[in-house]
Design a protein around this motif. Structure first.
Motif, PDB file in Angstrom:
ATOM      1  N   PHE A 115     -12.131  39.391 -21.944  1.00  0.00           N
ATOM      2  CA  PHE A 115     -12.351  38.200 -22.763  1.00  0.00           C
ATOM      3  C   PHE A 115     -11.847  36.975 -22.014  1.00  0.00           C
ATOM      4  CE2 PHE A 115     -11.329  40.882 -26.736  1.00  0.00           C
ATOM      5  CZ  PHE A 115     -12.663  41.132 -27.009  1.00  0.00           C
ATOM      6  N   VAL A 116     -12.542  35.875 -22.171  1.00  0.00           N
ATOM      7  CA  VAL A 116     -12.031  34.567 -21.780  1.00  0.00           C
ATOM      8  C   VAL A 116     -12.094  33.730 -23.044  1.00  0.00           C
ATOM      9  CG1 VAL A 116     -12.263  32.564 -20.279  1.00  0.00           C
ATOM     10  CG2 VAL A 116     -12.881  34.835 -19.416  1.00  0.00           C
ATOM     11  N   LEU A 117     -10.928  33.412 -23.590  1.00  0.00           N
ATOM     12  CA  LEU A 117     -10.831  32.636 -24.818  1.00  0.00           C
ATOM     13  C   LEU A 117     -10.685  31.171 -24.455  1.00  0.00           C
ATOM     14  CD1 LEU A 117      -8.190  34.868 -26.651  1.00  0.00           C
ATOM     15  CD2 LEU A 117     -10.654  35.211 -26.477  1.00  0.00           C
ATOM     16  N   GLU A 118     -11.470  30.308 -25.097  1.00  0.00           N
ATOM     17  CA  GLU A 118     -11.456  28.881 -24.782  1.00  0.00           C
ATOM     18  C   GLU A 118     -11.159  28.086 -26.049  1.00  0.00           C
ATOM     19  OE1 GLU A 118     -14.582  28.725 -21.119  1.00  0.00           O
ATOM     20  OE2 GLU A 118     -15.431  28.611 -23.141  1.00  0.00           O
ATOM     21  N   TYR A 119     -10.098  27.293 -25.973  1.00  0.00           N
ATOM     22  CA  TYR A 119      -9.670  26.456 -27.094  1.00  0.00           C
ATOM     23  C   TYR A 119      -9.763  24.992 -26.653  1.00  0.00           C
ATOM     24  CZ  TYR A 119      -6.815  30.619 -28.423  1.00  0.00           C
ATOM     25  OH  TYR A 119      -6.339  31.872 -28.731  1.00  0.00           O
ATOM     26  N   TRP A 120     -10.309  24.129 -27.505  1.00  0.00           N
ATOM     27  CA  TRP A 120     -10.303  22.689 -27.250  1.00  0.00           C
ATOM     28  C   TRP A 120      -9.467  22.033 -28.341  1.00  0.00           C
ATOM     29  CZ3 TRP A 120     -14.375  25.725 -25.971  1.00  0.00           C
ATOM     30  CH2 TRP A 120     -15.016  25.489 -24.756  1.00  0.00           C
ATOM     31  N   MET A 121      -8.636  21.056 -27.937  1.00  0.00           N
ATOM     32  CA  MET A 121      -7.738  20.400 -28.894  1.00  0.00           C
ATOM     33  C   MET A 121      -7.391  18.989 -28.417  1.00  0.00           C
ATOM     34  SD  MET A 121      -4.541  22.739 -27.702  1.00  0.00           S
ATOM     35  CE  MET A 121      -5.654  24.013 -27.153  1.00  0.00           C
ATOM     36  N   PRO A 122      -7.027  18.108 -29.349  1.00  0.00           N
ATOM     37  CA  PRO A 122      -6.682  16.750 -28.941  1.00  0.00           C
ATOM     38  C   PRO A 122      -5.339  16.653 -28.223  1.00  0.00           C
ATOM     39  CG  PRO A 122      -6.567  16.976 -31.336  1.00  0.00           C
ATOM     40  CD  PRO A 122      -7.126  18.253 -30.795  1.00  0.00           C
ATOM     41  N   THR A 175      -7.560  27.793 -21.693  1.00  0.00           N
ATOM     42  CA  THR A 175      -8.341  29.007 -21.493  1.00  0.00           C
ATOM     43  C   THR A 175      -7.400  30.138 -21.113  1.00  0.00           C
ATOM     44  OG1 THR A 175     -10.188  27.682 -20.698  1.00  0.00           O
ATOM     45  CG2 THR A 175     -10.262  29.996 -20.188  1.00  0.00           C
ATOM     46  N   ILE A 176      -7.637  31.295 -21.700  1.00  0.00           N
ATOM     47  CA  ILE A 176      -6.821  32.457 -21.358  1.00  0.00           C
ATOM     48  C   ILE A 176      -7.724  33.660 -21.127  1.00  0.00           C
ATOM     49  CG2 ILE A 176      -6.374  32.995 -23.791  1.00  0.00           C
ATOM     50  CD1 ILE A 176      -3.564  34.010 -22.827  1.00  0.00           C
ATOM     51  N   GLU A 177      -7.452  34.373 -20.049  1.00  0.00           N
ATOM     52  CA  GLU A 177      -8.183  35.601 -19.737  1.00  0.00           C
ATOM     53  C   GLU A 177      -7.364  36.787 -20.232  1.00  0.00           C
ATOM     54  OE1 GLU A 177     -10.567  34.645 -15.666  1.00  0.00           O
ATOM     55  OE2 GLU A 177      -8.455  35.182 -15.437  1.00  0.00           O
ATOM     56  N   HIS A 178      -8.037  37.695 -20.944  1.00  0.00           N
ATOM     57  CA  HIS A 178      -7.377  38.908 -21.441  1.00  0.00           C
ATOM     58  C   HIS A 178      -8.093  40.146 -20.910  1.00  0.00           C
ATOM     59  CE1 HIS A 178      -4.418  37.239 -24.066  1.00  0.00           C
ATOM     60  NE2 HIS A 178      -5.286  36.702 -24.911  1.00  0.00           N
ATOM     61  N   TYR A 179      -7.295  41.174 -20.657  1.00  0.00           N
ATOM     62  CA  TYR A 179      -7.785  42.454 -20.139  1.00  0.00           C
ATOM     63  C   TYR A 179      -7.443  43.560 -21.119  1.00  0.00           C
ATOM     64  CZ  TYR A 179      -8.032  39.858 -15.771  1.00  0.00           C
ATOM     65  OH  TYR A 179      -8.329  38.931 -14.818  1.00  0.00           O
ATOM     66  N   SER A 212      -2.784  38.791 -18.243  1.00  0.00           N
ATOM     67  CA  SER A 212      -3.424  37.576 -18.752  1.00  0.00           C
ATOM     68  C   SER A 212      -3.105  36.377 -17.870  1.00  0.00           C
ATOM     69  CB  SER A 212      -2.967  37.296 -20.186  1.00  0.00           C
ATOM     70  OG  SER A 212      -3.404  38.330 -21.039  1.00  0.00           O
ATOM     71  N   THR A 213      -4.095  35.516 -17.710  1.00  0.00           N
ATOM     72  CA  THR A 213      -3.908  34.274 -16.970  1.00  0.00           C
ATOM     73  C   THR A 213      -4.374  33.111 -17.836  1.00  0.00           C
ATOM     74  OG1 THR A 213      -6.075  34.471 -15.917  1.00  0.00           O
ATOM     75  CG2 THR A 213      -4.192  35.350 -14.699  1.00  0.00           C
ATOM     76  N   VAL A 214      -3.743  31.955 -17.640  1.00  0.00           N
ATOM     77  CA  VAL A 214      -4.007  30.768 -18.443  1.00  0.00           C
ATOM     78  C   VAL A 214      -4.455  29.632 -17.540  1.00  0.00           C
ATOM     79  CG1 VAL A 214      -2.856  28.980 -19.834  1.00  0.00           C
ATOM     80  CG2 VAL A 214      -2.359  31.398 -20.249  1.00  0.00           C
ATOM     81  N   HIS A 215      -5.407  28.860 -18.043  1.00  0.00           N
ATOM     82  CA  HIS A 215      -5.839  27.616 -17.399  1.00  0.00           C
ATOM     83  C   HIS A 215      -5.700  26.528 -18.449  1.00  0.00           C
ATOM     84  CE1 HIS A 215      -7.900  30.052 -14.284  1.00  0.00           C
ATOM     85  NE2 HIS A 215      -8.106  30.858 -15.300  1.00  0.00           N
ATOM     86  N   ILE A 216      -5.263  25.334 -18.052  1.00  0.00           N
ATOM     87  CA  ILE A 216      -5.154  24.237 -19.005  1.00  0.00           C
ATOM     88  C   ILE A 216      -5.482  22.933 -18.292  1.00  0.00           C
ATOM     89  CG2 ILE A 216      -2.670  23.915 -18.707  1.00  0.00           C
ATOM     90  CD1 ILE A 216      -2.675  23.508 -21.865  1.00  0.00           C
TER      91      ILE A 216
END
Length: 136
Positions: free
Chosen positions: A79-86, A10-14, A117-121
């Protein structure tokens, strides 16, 4: 839970100063999405979703939040962009593709303040879904 657990990135964008909400959303929908989503699919991203900030809702909720958690703040990220991946290889190969840099995220610095921007994983842990208790 069935199957392997996916990684959630997940990444937050401003918005960059001087960019309107409307202009940013137009760039995102008309430029970024048509170029980014096919590449995400190509490299194994299994799900992609975007939370868009609604300023009026955030402002109203901040008042409620102040009453129960006065030190907490509603994020100002646009925006909070959310990506799911194996696995992280999906993300690594995605961002290394020249079409990502030269297409999907080209000129993003004109729209976004990347310094904020901040990232969560990690892994998503779901306990309630579609009104049903799961994994509890």
């Amino acid at each position: 839970m069935s199957g392997p657990q996916l990684i959630k990135y997940t990444i937050e964008h401003y918005r960059k100063d001087g960019v309107s909400e409307e202009a940013l959303l137009r760039w995102f929908r008309e430029w970024h999405i048509p170029r980014a989503v096919p590449l995400m699919n190509k490299y194994g991203i299994t799900k992609y979703s975007v939370l868009t900030r609604i300023p009026e809702l955030c402002d109203a909720f901040q008042g409620d939040l102040n009453r129960v958690r006065p030190t907490w703040e509603v994020s100002k990220a646009d925006f909070v962009l959310e990506y799911w991946m194996p696995d992280l290889g999906c993300l690594r190969t995605l961002v290394m593709d020249p079409d990502w840099a030269e297409g999907a995220v080209k000129d993003q610095d004109n729209w976004l303040d990347m310094s904020k921007s901040t990232v969560h994983i990690g892994h998503d842990m779901t306990y309630l879904e579609n009104g049903k208790v799961v994994n509890a």
